[in-house]
Design a protein around this motif. Structure first.
Motif, PDB file in Angstrom:
ATOM      1  N   GLN A  53       0.836  -1.186   0.000  1.00 27.58           N
ATOM      2  CA  GLN A  53       0.000   0.000   0.000  1.00 27.58           C
ATOM      3  C   GLN A  53       0.876   1.244   0.000  1.00 27.58           C
ATOM      4  OE1 GLN A  53       0.588  -1.976   2.510  1.00 27.58           O
ATOM      5  NE2 GLN A  53       0.450  -0.960   4.478  1.00 27.58           N
ATOM      6  N   VAL A  54       0.253   2.372  -0.294  1.00 21.45           N
ATOM      7  CA  VAL A  54       0.988   3.626  -0.350  1.00 21.45           C
ATOM      8  C   VAL A  54       1.427   4.023   1.060  1.00 21.45           C
ATOM      9  CG1 VAL A  54       0.832   6.080  -0.886  1.00 21.45           C
ATOM     10  CG2 VAL A  54      -0.235   4.395  -2.405  1.00 21.45           C
ATOM     11  N   GLN A  55       2.687   4.364   1.172  1.00 17.78           N
ATOM     12  CA  GLN A  55       3.217   4.863   2.441  1.00 17.78           C
ATOM     13  C   GLN A  55       4.073   6.084   2.176  1.00 17.78           C
ATOM     14  OE1 GLN A  55       5.182   1.553   4.508  1.00 17.78           O
ATOM     15  NE2 GLN A  55       3.514   1.645   5.991  1.00 17.78           N
ATOM     16  N   LEU A  56       3.879   7.089   3.007  1.00 17.98           N
ATOM     17  CA  LEU A  56       4.693   8.293   2.982  1.00 17.98           C
ATOM     18  C   LEU A  56       5.188   8.513   4.403  1.00 17.98           C
ATOM     19  CD1 LEU A  56       2.289  10.540   0.880  1.00 17.98           C
ATOM     20  CD2 LEU A  56       4.337   9.377   0.048  1.00 17.98           C
ATOM     21  N   VAL A  57       6.490   8.565   4.572  1.00 16.98           N
ATOM     22  CA  VAL A  57       7.064   8.698   5.909  1.00 16.98           C
ATOM     23  C   VAL A  57       7.971   9.914   5.953  1.00 16.98           C
ATOM     24  CG1 VAL A  57       8.436   7.596   7.701  1.00 16.98           C
ATOM     25  CG2 VAL A  57       6.968   6.201   6.223  1.00 16.98           C
ATOM     26  N   CYS A 117      10.865  12.877   2.880  1.00 15.94           N
ATOM     27  CA  CYS A 117       9.677  12.036   2.805  1.00 15.94           C
ATOM     28  C   CYS A 117      10.020  10.818   1.958  1.00 15.94           C
ATOM     29  CB  CYS A 117       8.515  12.800   2.194  1.00 15.94           C
ATOM     30  SG  CYS A 117       7.074  11.780   1.822  1.00 15.94           S
ATOM     31  N   ALA A 118      10.029   9.665   2.596  1.00 19.13           N
ATOM     32  CA  ALA A 118      10.296   8.410   1.894  1.00 19.13           C
ATOM     33  C   ALA A 118       8.974   7.806   1.448  1.00 19.13           C
ATOM     34  CB  ALA A 118      11.047   7.456   2.805  1.00 19.13           C
ATOM     35  N   ALA A 119       8.878   7.514   0.166  1.00 18.90           N
ATOM     36  CA  ALA A 119       7.626   7.029  -0.411  1.00 18.90           C
ATOM     37  C   ALA A 119       7.753   5.581  -0.859  1.00 18.90           C
ATOM     38  CB  ALA A 119       7.234   7.905  -1.595  1.00 18.90           C
ATOM     39  N   SER A 120       6.644   4.869  -0.789  1.00 10.61           N
ATOM     40  CA  SER A 120       6.610   3.495  -1.269  1.00 10.61           C
ATOM     41  C   SER A 120       5.178   3.125  -1.630  1.00 10.61           C
ATOM     42  CB  SER A 120       7.158   2.520  -0.213  1.00 10.61           C
ATOM     43  OG  SER A 120       6.390   2.587   0.967  1.00 10.61           O
ATOM     44  N   GLY A 121       5.034   2.044  -2.399  1.00 11.90           N
ATOM     45  CA  GLY A 121       3.715   1.548  -2.721  1.00 11.90           C
ATOM     46  C   GLY A 121       3.115   2.103  -3.993  1.00 11.90           C
ATOM     47  N   PHE A 122       3.854   2.942  -4.695  1.00 10.84           N
ATOM     48  CA  PHE A 122       3.391   3.468  -5.976  1.00 10.84           C
ATOM     49  C   PHE A 122       4.624   3.822  -6.802  1.00 10.84           C
ATOM     50  CE2 PHE A 122       4.188   8.050  -5.352  1.00 10.84           C
ATOM     51  CZ  PHE A 122       4.382   8.098  -3.982  1.00 10.84           C
ATOM     52  N   THR A 123       4.399   4.130  -8.068  1.00  6.15           N
ATOM     53  CA  THR A 123       5.520   4.465  -8.941  1.00  6.15           C
ATOM     54  C   THR A 123       5.901   5.920  -8.708  1.00  6.15           C
ATOM     55  OG1 THR A 123       4.659   2.899 -10.557  1.00  6.15           O
ATOM     56  CG2 THR A 123       6.394   4.399 -11.288  1.00  6.15           C
ATOM     57  N   ASN A 130      13.327   7.261  -4.127  1.00  6.45           N
ATOM     58  CA  ASN A 130      11.894   7.435  -3.815  1.00  6.45           C
ATOM     59  C   ASN A 130      11.695   8.401  -2.649  1.00  6.45           C
ATOM     60  OD1 ASN A 130      11.393   5.593  -5.805  1.00  6.45           O
ATOM     61  ND2 ASN A 130      10.261   4.152  -4.535  1.00  6.45           N
ATOM     62  N   THR A 131      12.408   9.516  -2.704  1.00  7.51           N
ATOM     63  CA  THR A 131      12.382  10.462  -1.602  1.00  7.51           C
ATOM     64  C   THR A 131      12.216  11.882  -2.126  1.00  7.51           C
ATOM     65  OG1 THR A 131      13.801   9.021  -0.257  1.00  7.51           O
ATOM     66  CG2 THR A 131      13.635  11.322   0.415  1.00  7.51           C
ATOM     67  N   VAL A 132      11.401  12.639  -1.439  1.00  9.19           N
ATOM     68  CA  VAL A 132      11.237  14.055  -1.734  1.00  9.19           C
ATOM     69  C   VAL A 132      11.693  14.840  -0.506  1.00  9.19           C
ATOM     70  CG1 VAL A 132       8.811  14.057  -1.009  1.00  9.19           C
ATOM     71  CG2 VAL A 132       9.650  15.838  -2.553  1.00  9.19           C
ATOM     72  N   TYR A 133      12.288  15.998  -0.766  1.00  6.46           N
ATOM     73  CA  TYR A 133      12.881  16.802   0.298  1.00  6.46           C
ATOM     74  C   TYR A 133      12.274  18.205   0.327  1.00  6.46           C
ATOM     75  CZ  TYR A 133      16.435  13.184  -0.329  1.00  6.46           C
ATOM     76  OH  TYR A 133      17.085  11.981  -0.464  1.00  6.46           O
ATOM     77  N   LEU A 134      12.366  18.822   1.474  1.00  8.40           N
ATOM     78  CA  LEU A 134      12.010  20.228   1.597  1.00  8.40           C
ATOM     79  C   LEU A 134      13.100  20.903   2.419  1.00  8.40           C
ATOM     80  CD1 LEU A 134       9.834  22.361   0.929  1.00  8.40           C
ATOM     81  CD2 LEU A 134       8.931  21.974   3.237  1.00  8.40           C
ATOM     82  N   GLN A 135      13.909  21.704   1.737  1.00  2.43           N
ATOM     83  CA  GLN A 135      14.940  22.479   2.417  1.00  2.43           C
ATOM     84  C   GLN A 135      14.345  23.818   2.810  1.00  2.43           C
ATOM     85  OE1 GLN A 135      17.652  21.708  -1.141  1.00  2.43           O
ATOM     86  NE2 GLN A 135      19.135  21.960   0.514  1.00  2.43           N
ATOM     87  N   TYR A 140      -7.186  10.360  -5.485  1.00  2.79           N
ATOM     88  CA  TYR A 140      -7.174  10.135  -4.039  1.00  2.79           C
ATOM     89  C   TYR A 140      -5.885  10.705  -3.467  1.00  2.79           C
ATOM     90  CZ  TYR A 140      -7.800   7.860   0.462  1.00  2.79           C
ATOM     91  OH  TYR A 140      -7.956   7.621   1.801  1.00  2.79           O
ATOM     92  N   ASP A 141      -6.030  11.456  -2.384  1.00  2.00           N
ATOM     93  CA  ASP A 141      -4.865  12.042  -1.719  1.00  2.00           C
ATOM     94  C   ASP A 141      -4.352  11.117  -0.625  1.00  2.00           C
ATOM     95  OD1 ASP A 141      -6.240  15.256  -2.137  1.00  2.00           O
ATOM     96  OD2 ASP A 141      -4.278  14.616  -2.886  1.00  2.00           O
ATOM     97  N   TYR A 142      -3.055  10.852  -0.686  1.00  2.00           N
ATOM     98  CA  TYR A 142      -2.381  10.095   0.365  1.00  2.00           C
ATOM     99  C   TYR A 142      -1.490  11.042   1.165  1.00  2.00           C
ATOM    100  CZ  TYR A 142      -3.856   5.831  -2.004  1.00  2.00           C
ATOM    101  OH  TYR A 142      -4.600   4.827  -2.575  1.00  2.00           O
ATOM    102  N   TRP A 143      -1.457  10.806   2.468  1.00  2.00           N
ATOM    103  CA  TRP A 143      -0.708  11.674   3.376  1.00  2.00           C
ATOM    104  C   TRP A 143       0.220  10.859   4.265  1.00  2.00           C
ATOM    105  CZ3 TRP A 143      -1.550  16.839   2.717  1.00  2.00           C
ATOM    106  CH2 TRP A 143      -2.715  17.210   2.049  1.00  2.00           C
ATOM    107  N   GLY A 144       1.328  11.473   4.623  1.00  2.00           N
ATOM    108  CA  GLY A 144       2.164  10.892   5.653  1.00  2.00           C
ATOM    109  C   GLY A 144       1.628  11.278   7.022  1.00  2.00           C
TER     110      GLY A 144
END
Length: 120
Positions: A1-5, A22-28, A77-82, A107-111
């Motif tokens: 499943q989609v996970q955002l951490v 933000c480490a993402a998994s479960g989707f492309t 599979n990571t997005v950053y915010l500096q 559908y919106d997925y959230w961490g």
């Protein structure tokens, strides 16, 4: 499943810097735009920044322009915010978000969020 951490939040002094991840998994991951939102106590959740799937296009809320930078590493599979030149009003819970097209529509997925406190 989609996970955002999300990770990287904490206490920082005014004028300081912090980088969220933000480490993402479960989707492309590499095929989807990613977003950072934030929500301060008593306020509505607001969009902070958006980055396109390949990272070539970014957008920021006006109050963050010039201070925040969104980036991504599709290999990780990571997005950053500096965040730099932080102000007390940047204190908030910061959330990673992805909007995916499902059989039932978008559908919106959230961490779970990571908290940032800017205070001396």
């Amino acid at each position: 499943q989609v996970q955002l951490v999300e990770s990287g939040g904490g206490l920082v002094q005014p004028g300081g810097s912090l980088t969220l991840s933000c480490a993402a998994s479960g989707f492309t991951f590499s095929r989807n735009a990613m977003n950072w939102y934030r929500q301060a106590p008593g306020k509505e959740r607001e969009l902070v920044a958006t980055i396109s799937s390949a990272g070539g296009s970014t957008n920021y809320a006006d109050t963050m322009k010039g201070r925040f930078t969104i980036s991504r590493n599709n290999a990780k599979n990571t997005v950053y915010l500096q965040m730099s030149s932080l102000k007390p009003e940047d204190t908030a819970m910061y959330y990673c978000n992805v909007r995916l097209l499902t059989l039932w529509g978008d559908y919106d997925y959230w961490g779970q969020g990571t908290h940032v406190t800017v205070s001396s």
